[in-house]
Design an enzyme around this catalytic site. Structure first.
Site, PDB file in Angstrom:
ATOM      1  N   GLU A 116     -11.649  85.407  25.041  1.00 39.40           N
ATOM      2  CA  GLU A 116     -12.177  84.627  26.025  1.00 39.40           C
ATOM      3  C   GLU A 116     -13.050  83.209  25.529  1.00 39.40           C
ATOM      4  O   GLU A 116     -13.520  83.679  24.571  1.00 39.40           O
ATOM      5  CB  GLU A 116     -12.775  85.592  26.923  1.00 39.40           C
ATOM      6  CG  GLU A 116     -14.368  86.214  26.436  1.00 39.40           C
ATOM      7  CD  GLU A 116     -14.496  87.704  27.096  1.00 39.40           C
ATOM      8  OE1 GLU A 116     -13.950  87.869  28.393  1.00 39.40           O
ATOM      9  OE2 GLU A 116     -15.623  88.153  26.581  1.00 39.40           O
ATOM     10  N   LYS A 118     -16.073  80.957  24.963  1.00 34.01           N
ATOM     11  CA  LYS A 118     -17.449  81.342  24.947  1.00 34.01           C
ATOM     12  C   LYS A 118     -18.166  80.550  25.817  1.00 34.01           C
ATOM     13  O   LYS A 118     -18.253  79.301  25.563  1.00 34.01           O
ATOM     14  CB  LYS A 118     -17.756  81.188  23.491  1.00 34.01           C
ATOM     15  CG  LYS A 118     -19.307  81.656  23.241  1.00 34.01           C
ATOM     16  CD  LYS A 118     -19.723  81.726  21.863  1.00 34.01           C
ATOM     17  CE  LYS A 118     -21.094  82.199  21.655  1.00 34.01           C
ATOM     18  NZ  LYS A 118     -22.065  81.474  22.165  1.00 34.01           N
ATOM     19  N   ASP A 120     -21.465  78.439  27.731  1.00 33.94           N
ATOM     20  CA  ASP A 120     -22.464  78.115  26.922  1.00 33.94           C
ATOM     21  C   ASP A 120     -23.492  78.171  28.311  1.00 33.94           C
ATOM     22  O   ASP A 120     -23.860  77.134  28.682  1.00 33.94           O
ATOM     23  CB  ASP A 120     -22.173  76.572  26.552  1.00 33.94           C
ATOM     24  CG  ASP A 120     -23.357  76.105  25.488  1.00 33.94           C
ATOM     25  OD1 ASP A 120     -24.010  77.018  25.144  1.00 33.94           O
ATOM     26  OD2 ASP A 120     -23.218  75.077  25.255  1.00 33.94           O
ATOM     27  N   TYR A 228     -18.507  89.649  30.780  1.00 38.85           N
ATOM     28  CA  TYR A 228     -17.930  89.901  29.274  1.00 38.85           C
ATOM     29  C   TYR A 228     -17.845  91.208  28.871  1.00 38.85           C
ATOM     30  O   TYR A 228     -17.330  91.454  27.654  1.00 38.85           O
ATOM     31  CB  TYR A 228     -18.083  88.714  28.402  1.00 38.85           C
ATOM     32  CG  TYR A 228     -19.596  88.619  27.993  1.00 38.85           C
ATOM     33  CD1 TYR A 228     -20.380  89.623  27.184  1.00 38.85           C
ATOM     34  CD2 TYR A 228     -20.355  87.509  28.250  1.00 38.85           C
ATOM     35  CE1 TYR A 228     -21.640  89.428  26.875  1.00 38.85           C
ATOM     36  CE2 TYR A 228     -21.720  87.208  27.831  1.00 38.85           C
ATOM     37  CZ  TYR A 228     -22.111  88.286  27.325  1.00 38.85           C
ATOM     38  OH  TYR A 228     -23.525  88.313  26.769  1.00 38.85           O
ATOM     39  N   LYS A 317     -16.574  79.205  16.876  1.00 37.36           N
ATOM     40  CA  LYS A 317     -17.199  77.901  17.242  1.00 37.36           C
ATOM     41  C   LYS A 317     -16.499  76.762  17.089  1.00 37.36           C
ATOM     42  O   LYS A 317     -15.697  76.303  16.160  1.00 37.36           O
ATOM     43  CB  LYS A 317     -18.613  77.554  16.711  1.00 37.36           C
ATOM     44  CG  LYS A 317     -19.625  78.793  16.705  1.00 37.36           C
ATOM     45  CD  LYS A 317     -19.975  79.292  18.193  1.00 37.36           C
ATOM     46  CE  LYS A 317     -21.397  78.317  18.563  1.00 37.36           C
ATOM     47  NZ  LYS A 317     -22.566  78.685  18.010  1.00 37.36           N
ATOM     48  N   CYS A 411     -29.199  35.932  28.516  1.00 39.21           N
ATOM     49  CA  CYS A 411     -28.053  36.702  28.273  1.00 39.21           C
ATOM     50  C   CYS A 411     -27.858  36.724  26.684  1.00 39.21           C
ATOM     51  O   CYS A 411     -27.546  35.477  26.268  1.00 39.21           O
ATOM     52  CB  CYS A 411     -26.803  36.121  29.117  1.00 39.21           C
ATOM     53  SG  CYS A 411     -25.241  36.989  28.692  1.00 39.21           S
ATOM     54  N   CYS A 414     -24.296  34.351  26.753  1.00 39.13           N
ATOM     55  CA  CYS A 414     -24.073  32.947  27.285  1.00 39.13           C
ATOM     56  C   CYS A 414     -25.646  32.171  27.048  1.00 39.13           C
ATOM     57  O   CYS A 414     -25.554  31.259  27.724  1.00 39.13           O
ATOM     58  CB  CYS A 414     -23.520  32.845  28.742  1.00 39.13           C
ATOM     59  SG  CYS A 414     -24.315  33.372  29.980  1.00 39.13           S
ATOM     60  N   CYS A 429     -26.785  39.069  34.237  1.00 36.73           N
ATOM     61  CA  CYS A 429     -26.840  37.743  33.755  1.00 36.73           C
ATOM     62  C   CYS A 429     -26.327  36.844  34.847  1.00 36.73           C
ATOM     63  O   CYS A 429     -25.609  37.137  35.616  1.00 36.73           O
ATOM     64  CB  CYS A 429     -25.798  37.632  32.577  1.00 36.73           C
ATOM     65  SG  CYS A 429     -25.062  36.124  32.561  1.00 36.73           S
ATOM     66  N   CYS A 435     -20.288  32.747  31.653  1.00 36.39           N
ATOM     67  CA  CYS A 435     -20.556  33.851  30.694  1.00 36.39           C
ATOM     68  C   CYS A 435     -19.344  34.191  30.177  1.00 36.39           C
ATOM     69  O   CYS A 435     -18.441  34.902  30.867  1.00 36.39           O
ATOM     70  CB  CYS A 435     -21.443  35.028  31.180  1.00 36.39           C
ATOM     71  SG  CYS A 435     -21.750  36.026  30.079  1.00 36.39           S
TER      72      CYS A 435
HETATM   73  C1  9MJ Z   1     -19.961  84.496  26.002  1.00 34.83           C
HETATM   74  N1  9MJ Z   1     -20.928  83.705  25.857  1.00 34.83           N
HETATM   75  O1  9MJ Z   1     -19.021  83.750  26.720  1.00 34.83           O
HETATM   76  C2  9MJ Z   1     -20.150  87.439  24.601  1.00 34.83           C
HETATM   77  N2  9MJ Z   1     -19.625  85.517  25.466  1.00 34.83           N
HETATM   78  O2  9MJ Z   1     -20.143  89.745  23.452  1.00 34.83           O
HETATM   79  C3  9MJ Z   1     -18.617  86.210  25.705  1.00 34.83           C
HETATM   80  N3  9MJ Z   1     -20.850  86.176  24.690  1.00 34.83           N
HETATM   81  C4  9MJ Z   1     -20.859  88.375  23.746  1.00 34.83           C
HETATM   82  N4  9MJ Z   1     -18.707  87.630  24.803  1.00 34.83           N
HETATM   83  C5  9MJ Z   1     -21.300  90.423  22.725  1.00 34.83           C
HETATM   84  N5  9MJ Z   1     -17.443  86.030  26.119  1.00 34.83           N
HETATM   85  C6  9MJ Z   1     -22.391  89.696  22.799  1.00 34.83           C
HETATM   86  C7  9MJ Z   1     -22.152  88.406  23.411  1.00 34.83           C
END
Ligand code: 9MJ
Length: 671
Positions: A116, A118, A120, A228, A317, A411, A414, A429, A435
């Site tokens: 899946e 990740k 943020d 998750y 990552k 400017c 010009c 300007c 210009c």
């Molecule tokens: C995120 N951040 O989407 C985990 N995570 O599983 C997913 N983080 C995770 N899994 C175990 N999809 C520790 C963190």
């Protein structure tokens, strides 16, 4: 006084309906009611609860509005530690991870993983007892976090009560809280207008929102939860596979990733990573990689943990979308309307996999607000197709006295005077078409795809031609000769002829495109279309007074003033006249078309239609009174799907929205 039975029943039914609609919206991604209908039910429930406060329960959908502010967050101990994930940065590290795992488990054959994106955001732990949300906590240091239950309760995608009748006595569900791009942009815009804190990125915005002591403010923040995994679980045997476990979470009420997949080998995982990296920019939220977890939970247990992370999971990552580099200088770029934009010159650095040496600083107000100085270490962000921007200076790294960027008085192109209109952030300007920068931008705009669509006349070529003195204004384009064009550097005769042909073809256009192409300040595509539809005649627009212009949809006093000002200038009227003399025209049928056969209908276009660009197809639909939208909802009349349709087709199918193919689209136009 007791509450009438009919009211109790209605309240009960309203709650059930709202919970169901919420689940369909957030978890199944398949709403069956419009937002208005949902709001109507919600308001009715609020009204009844106001009239009969004794009916309010903590798990009522109305109770997501936040509570009295807390003075601090209580600390909570996680019964099962919340671990972090090990990272991989290339394919070799992924292969090594898989090999280690197979060696450790003594497995010869390929291991299956669940993949899946990740997210943020921020990790959140949700504890349910007897099916009811009793506590929400941040990850903290993994052993101890903060109790933010009041805040979590305001997030619509977090169930207050679980679904189903065979629920575990206690279950702790883990997931990520995040803010999508649209929510982030809206929040920052609102913050900016209110003079509040502007967030650097969606992650900070989500973190800041989740850690507010006043949950009533959190309630207004566009936060989303996606689960998750499971921490502790008592009173039920969970499925033996990670993937099945995620499906179980969805059943009992939790959103799970739409992109979740079960994969048969580490090679498939690497392929999944590539696919997600390609799709990264198209997603509605930030992801910083992909997470892979061993599917077999028995093997997960066998594999165990190393220090703070499970051995059976890894985060592969993506290249960072935010990096630090040095701001070497600030230059000012002059746009089509003379606006001067500060541009950061950077020590070149890779951001999101691309080398970046320039980034926008937006305007002087932003520079001041962020306190960016020349020589600073700065965070640069590049997400999706958006141009790279300087997010913020890293103040801790600032050494000595650094100079603030200053708006030049003249400017840089010009040397005309630069002025700032009272009450406006932009500096301009005053050179106008004197210009060269403004002339170049005006010509680029005229030639652009949504304007006159002159194929082959790109930005570089326009710059070359202006610099060579071949063209000064848009109408000069139509006087270019084959020899002149072919005489340019790196221009083959064939390409020169193609450009001449394209110039010729561009003369046949529509009134809306022509108005847009003129580049009147703040007259975008939609306004140009509205003007064309309203007046259906160029002369009428050129001579319309301010009051008349304001009758047009979306035209307010400022835009009306801009239009009037533009056509009051003799040089602009003369340029229009010369363009028409050169043979620019729009066929009469287009001009007089005021067909409303598709009025009240909304269409979404996805994929490629044979013989029509997406813009052209949208224009044809709009010319018949239809609306064209970018996203599919229950209100969409139909999705028009060409070759290689995107996710909009899948969404239409989920929602039961009609889907039209090329023939169906053409039939619409013929009706
Ligand atoms: C995120 N951040 O989407 C985990 N995570 O599983 C997913 N983080 C995770 N899994 C175990 N999809 C520790 C963190």
């Amino acid at each position: 006084m007791s509450v009438p039975r009919s009211i109790i029943v209605e309240v009960q039914q309203l709650r059930e309906q709202l919970v169901e609609h919420n689940y369909r919206y957030h978890v199944l991604d398949a709403p069956v009611v419009t937002d208005q209908e949902y709001d109507r039910l919600f308001r009715r429930l609020q009204q009844l609860e106001n009239e009969h406060p004794e009916l309010v329960t903590p798990d009522s959908p109305s109770q997501r509005v936040g509570a009295e502010p807390a003075s601090e967050f209580e600390s909570v101990r996680h019964e099962v530690a919340m671990l972090s994930l090990d990272n991989a940065f290339d394919d070799d590290e992924m292969l090594a991870f898989d090999r280690r795992l197979r060696d450790g488990l003594d497995q010869q054959q390929a291991l299956a993983y669940v993949a899946e994106p990740k997210l943020d955001g921020l990790a959140l732990s949700l504890l349910y007892e007897g099916g009811e949300l009793v506590r929400a906590a941040t990850r903290g240091d993994g052993r101890q976090g903060e109790n933010i239950t009041a805040n979590a309760r305001t997030i619509d995608s977090i169930p207050l009560r679980l679904r189903g009748d065979q629920l575990p006595a206690r279950i702790e569900v883990r997931g990520e809280v995040y803010m999508d791009h649209a929510g982030f942009a809206a929040l920052n815009e609102a913050q900016r207008q209110a003079g509040g804190k502007v967030f650097a990125n969606p992650r900070n915005a989500a973190a800041g929102s989740l850690r507010l002591l006043d949950s009533r403010i959190t309630a207004a923040r566009p936060l989303t939860f996606c689960s998750y995994g499971v921490g502790l679980c008592e009173g039920t045997e969970l499925p033996g596979g990670q993937y099945e476990q995620m499906l179980y979470l969805r059943e009992i009420g939790f959103p799970i990733s739409r992109q979740i997949e079960r994969l048969d080998s580490i090679e498939d995982c690497i392929e999944y990573y590539r696919r997600m990296l390609d799709r990264r920019d198209a997603l509605a939220f930030d992801i910083d990689g992909v997470v892979f977890k061993l599917d077999d939970r028995r093997l997960q247990q066998q594999a165990g943990f190393v220090s703070r992370a499970p051995r059976w999971a890894i985060a592969y990552k993506f290249p960072a979308q935010e990096v630090m580099t040095r701001l070497l200088a600030v230059d000012f770029q002059v746009g089509r309307t003379g606006a001067l934009t500060p541009v950061a010159r950077l020590d070149p650095v890779a951001v999101g996999g691309v080398m970046v040496s320039n980034a926008t600083l937006h305007n002087m107000d932003e520079i001041e607000r962020k306190d960016v100085r020349i020589g600073d270490s700065v965070i640069v962000r590049r997400a999706g197709d958006v141009i790279p921007e300087v997010v913020a200076p890293v103040i801790e790294r600032r050494e000595g006295r650094l100079r603030r960027p200053r708006m030049p008085a003249r400017c840089p192109v010009c040397d005309s005077e630069v002025v700032q209109q009272p009450g406006q952030a932009v500096h301009r300007c005053t050179g106008g078409l004197v210009c060269a920068a403004q002339r170049k931008e005006a010509i680029k705009h005229y030639a652009s795809r949504k304007a006159m669509d002159i194929e082959g006349l790109g930005d570089k070529l326009v710059e070359q031609m202006v610099e060579a003195g071949m063209i000064d204004a848009v109408d000069d384009l139509y006087e270019l000769s084959l020899e002149q064009i072919a005489g340019l550097e790196r221009m083959a005769e064939k390409s020169a002829q193609n450009l001449l042909d394209a110039l010729q073809r561009s003369k046949r256009t529509t009134l809306a495109r022509f108005i847009y192409a003129l580049g009147v300040r703040e007259v975008g595509e939609a306004t140009a279309e509205a003007l064309a539809a309203h007046y259906a005649d160029l002369r009428a627009i050129m001579d319309a007074d301010i009051d008349s212009l304001q009758q047009v949809e979306d035209v307010g006093p400022v835009v009306a003033e801009n239009i009037r000002h533009f056509f009051d200038q003799q040089q602009n009227r003369a340029a229009v006249a010369r363009l028409l003399e050169h043979g620019v025209y729009w066929p009469a049928e287009e001009r007089q078309r005021s067909d409303s056969s598709l009025e009240g209908h909304t269409y979404v276009i996805t994929g490629t239609l044979d013989g029509y660009s997406r813009d052209e197809a949208a224009r044809l639909l709009k010319a018949r009174g239809a609306k064209v939208s970018g996203s599919v909802s229950g209100k969409t009349s139909a999705v028009i799907a060409g070759e290689n349709p995107g996710s909009k087709l899948a969404r239409a199918e989920t929602l039961g929205v009609e889907v039209l193919d090329q023939a169906g689209f053409e039939a619409l136009l013929d009706d």
